[in-house]
Design a protein around this motif. Structure first.
Motif, mmCIF file in Angstrom:
data_model
loop_
_atom_site.group_PDB
_atom_site.id
_atom_site.type_symbol
_atom_site.label_atom_id
_atom_site.label_comp_id
_atom_site.label_asym_id
_atom_site.label_seq_id
_atom_site.Cartn_x
_atom_site.Cartn_y
_atom_site.Cartn_z
ATOM 1 N N GLY A 174 0.817 -1.197 0.000
ATOM 2 C CA GLY A 174 0.000 0.000 0.000
ATOM 3 C C GLY A 174 0.854 1.251 0.000
ATOM 4 N N PRO A 175 0.251 2.398 -0.294
ATOM 5 C CA PRO A 175 0.999 3.655 -0.246
ATOM 6 C C PRO A 175 1.513 3.950 1.161
ATOM 7 N N GLN A 176 2.694 4.559 1.210
ATOM 8 C CA GLN A 176 3.290 5.000 2.468
ATOM 9 C C GLN A 176 3.756 6.444 2.327
ATOM 10 N N LEU B 291 -10.245 9.162 1.790
ATOM 11 C CA LEU B 291 -10.396 7.751 2.128
ATOM 12 C C LEU B 291 -9.029 7.089 2.028
ATOM 13 N N ILE B 292 -8.562 6.524 3.150
ATOM 14 C CA ILE B 292 -7.303 5.782 3.198
ATOM 15 C C ILE B 292 -7.664 4.357 3.573
ATOM 16 N N THR C 162 -1.406 -0.206 3.528
ATOM 17 C CA THR C 162 -1.437 1.256 3.428
ATOM 18 C C THR C 162 -1.176 1.814 4.816
ATOM 19 N N ARG C 163 -0.085 2.572 4.996
ATOM 20 C CA ARG C 163 0.340 2.914 6.352
ATOM 21 C C ARG C 163 1.211 4.160 6.361
ATOM 22 N N LEU C 164 1.327 4.715 7.549
ATOM 23 C CA LEU C 164 2.259 5.825 7.814
ATOM 24 C C LEU C 164 1.937 7.054 6.976
ATOM 25 N N ASN C 165 0.643 7.326 6.803
ATOM 26 C CA ASN C 165 0.206 8.499 6.052
ATOM 27 C C ASN C 165 -0.335 9.554 7.009
ATOM 28 N N ASP C 166 -0.234 10.820 6.617
ATOM 29 C CA ASP C 166 -0.641 11.940 7.459
ATOM 30 C C ASP C 166 -1.688 12.791 6.753
ATOM 31 N N GLY D 202 -10.490 -0.823 6.302
ATOM 32 C CA GLY D 202 -10.063 -2.046 5.647
ATOM 33 C C GLY D 202 -8.645 -2.492 5.930
ATOM 34 N N GLY D 203 -8.120 -2.186 7.130
ATOM 35 C CA GLY D 203 -6.812 -2.699 7.507
ATOM 36 C C GLY D 203 -5.664 -1.727 7.422
ATOM 37 N N THR D 204 -5.938 -0.460 7.139
ATOM 38 C CA THR D 204 -4.855 0.526 7.103
ATOM 39 C C THR D 204 -4.361 0.807 8.521
ATOM 40 N N THR D 205 -3.058 1.085 8.672
ATOM 41 C CA THR D 205 -2.457 1.225 10.001
ATOM 42 C C THR D 205 -1.529 2.434 10.081
ATOM 43 N N ASP D 206 -1.327 2.890 11.317
ATOM 44 C CA ASP D 206 -0.266 3.847 11.652
ATOM 45 C C ASP D 206 -0.397 5.164 10.897
ATOM 46 N N ASN D 207 -1.629 5.596 10.691
ATOM 47 C CA ASN D 207 -1.881 6.888 10.071
ATOM 48 C C ASN D 207 -2.203 7.920 11.147
ATOM 49 N N VAL D 208 -1.983 9.204 10.826
ATOM 50 C CA VAL D 208 -2.237 10.295 11.758
ATOM 51 C C VAL D 208 -3.164 11.310 11.102
#
Length: 373
Positions: A89-91, A118-119, A124-128, A154-160
């Motif tokens: 996923g995009p980072q 929508l993320i 898909t992770r570490l997005n701000d 849907g499972g995206t992680t570690d976003n702020v």
């Protein structure tokens, strides 16, 4: 396609997306270090019905979307996704303001048919999403997106999601949803519904909704106000270990914070129960476990300050100021089939009870079905 700069364009009325940054699914190669700056991106995707303003798809790394105006697109304003064919996923997608001008120019994301941002997807992770204005146009007028303002799904992680103005969006302003959607942070945002606007703006919306098995997410230091329904909702079995803490101001909503198995049935199985009876429902299994509600100011909500209804245990309500809730009838804390730890709170001047504990009857309140109480 590395280090591409897309700046100062008007991108409109295209049949598909406005801008697409995407992995080559045959080679697993993907662009890096893309800048999308101060573009007007509007009214794209209507022939295809589902076109978006900006799509970031697959194993794309380091995209800066800064100071753009993104509105009236057929689906999302911005879509960040792995897609079924993506190798990852995009980072490091950063959606934020442009600091190169004075005053800094935020991205305005409004009036899109679906979500503002929508993320989604595992990987898909570490997005701000930071310092944007979502659901409001550049003149300050309410301009809701047609679904969530920001959705993590849907499972995206570690976003702020941090320091944004997120207002008036339909259904909910922020949604965190789905098994595997975890370790995301919503902090220091101004999150408003539209009940203070005449006529009222948005649908019957909520502030922050965490549901469908999302875990270990944090809601810190936000202002959450003016929603028809709840300021914060934690909903459903498996939606565990979420934190609502660190000086959130939660006021002027339907309820302040709710932790529930499900929303009440409109027509409960018990035929003599009124609509939306909190003590009867069609389910019997427990809901979210280990929710921490700590250090918040929860006040002037129209119903209960906090409602815990058939949770999965382990809920802690600690060190909150819970005051002046229930102008339409409500408690500071209402428990229905729940036994949280309640400690070190200030619970004052609520319309009905400071704390009220009620039994959950399950299917109905007949003695013949007492086994599901």
């Amino acid at each position: 396609s590395n280090s591409t700069d897309v700046s100062f364009n008007t991108i409109e009325y295209n049949g598909g997306n406005g801008v697409t940054v995407i992995e080559d699914f045959l080679t697993d190669q993907a662009p890096t270090n893309t800048t999308i700056r101060q573009n007007i991106i509007r009214r794209n995707g209507f022939p295809a019905i589902d076109g978006v303003g900006i799509q970031i798809a697959g194993a794309v790394f380091n995209v800066d979307i800064i100071g753009c105006e993104i509105y009236e697109n057929a689906a999302q304003g911005i879509l960040v996704e792995r897609t079924p064919l993506g190798s990852d996923g995009p980072q490091r997608v950063n959606i934020t303001l442009d600091n190169s001008v004075i005053p800094p120019l935020p991205s305005y994301i409004y009036s899109n048919v679906q979500e503002g941002v929508l993320i989604r997807d595992a990987g898909t992770r570490l997005n701000d999403v930071r310092l944007n204005v979502i659901g409001v146009d550049p003149l300050g007028n309410p301009a809701p997106n047609g679904n969530s303002g920001v959705s993590l799904f849907g499972g995206t992680t570690d976003n702020v999601i941090e320091s944004n103005t997120i207002r008036y969006n339909q259904y909910q302003n922020v949604l965190i949803s789905g098994v595997g959607t975890s370790n995301n942070t919503v902090q220091n945002n101004s999150i408003w519904g539209g009940t203070h606007v005449n006529p009222r703006v948005g649908y019957d919306n909520a502030g922050v909704v965490i549901n469908n098995g999302a875990t270990n997410n944090s809601v810190f230091g936000n202002e959450i106000a003016y929603h028809v329904f709840d300021g914060v909702q934690v909903v459903g079995p498996g939606t565990d270990d979420n934190i609502i803490s660190s000086a959130n101001q939660i006021y002027a909503n339907g309820r302040g914070v709710v932790v529930i198995h499900d929303y009440p049935d409109a027509s409960p199985p018990d035929p003599d129960a009124p609509p939306f009876d909190l003590q009867t429902d069609s389910f019997t299994t427990p809901g979210p476990a280990n929710t921490l509600i700590e250090g918040n100011q929860i006040y002037n909500n129209n119903n209960d300050g906090i409602l815990i209804r058939r949770d999965g245990g382990g809920t802690i309500i600690s060190s909150n100021i819970i005051s002046a809730n229930g102008a339409g009838g409500g408690d500071g804390i209402r428990l229905v089939g729940a036994s949280p730890i309640i400690r070190d709170n200030q619970i004052t001047a609520n319309d009905e009870n400071g704390i009220q504990a009620l039994v959950f009857f399950g299917q109905d309140d007949s003695p013949a079905t007492a086994n599901d109480d």
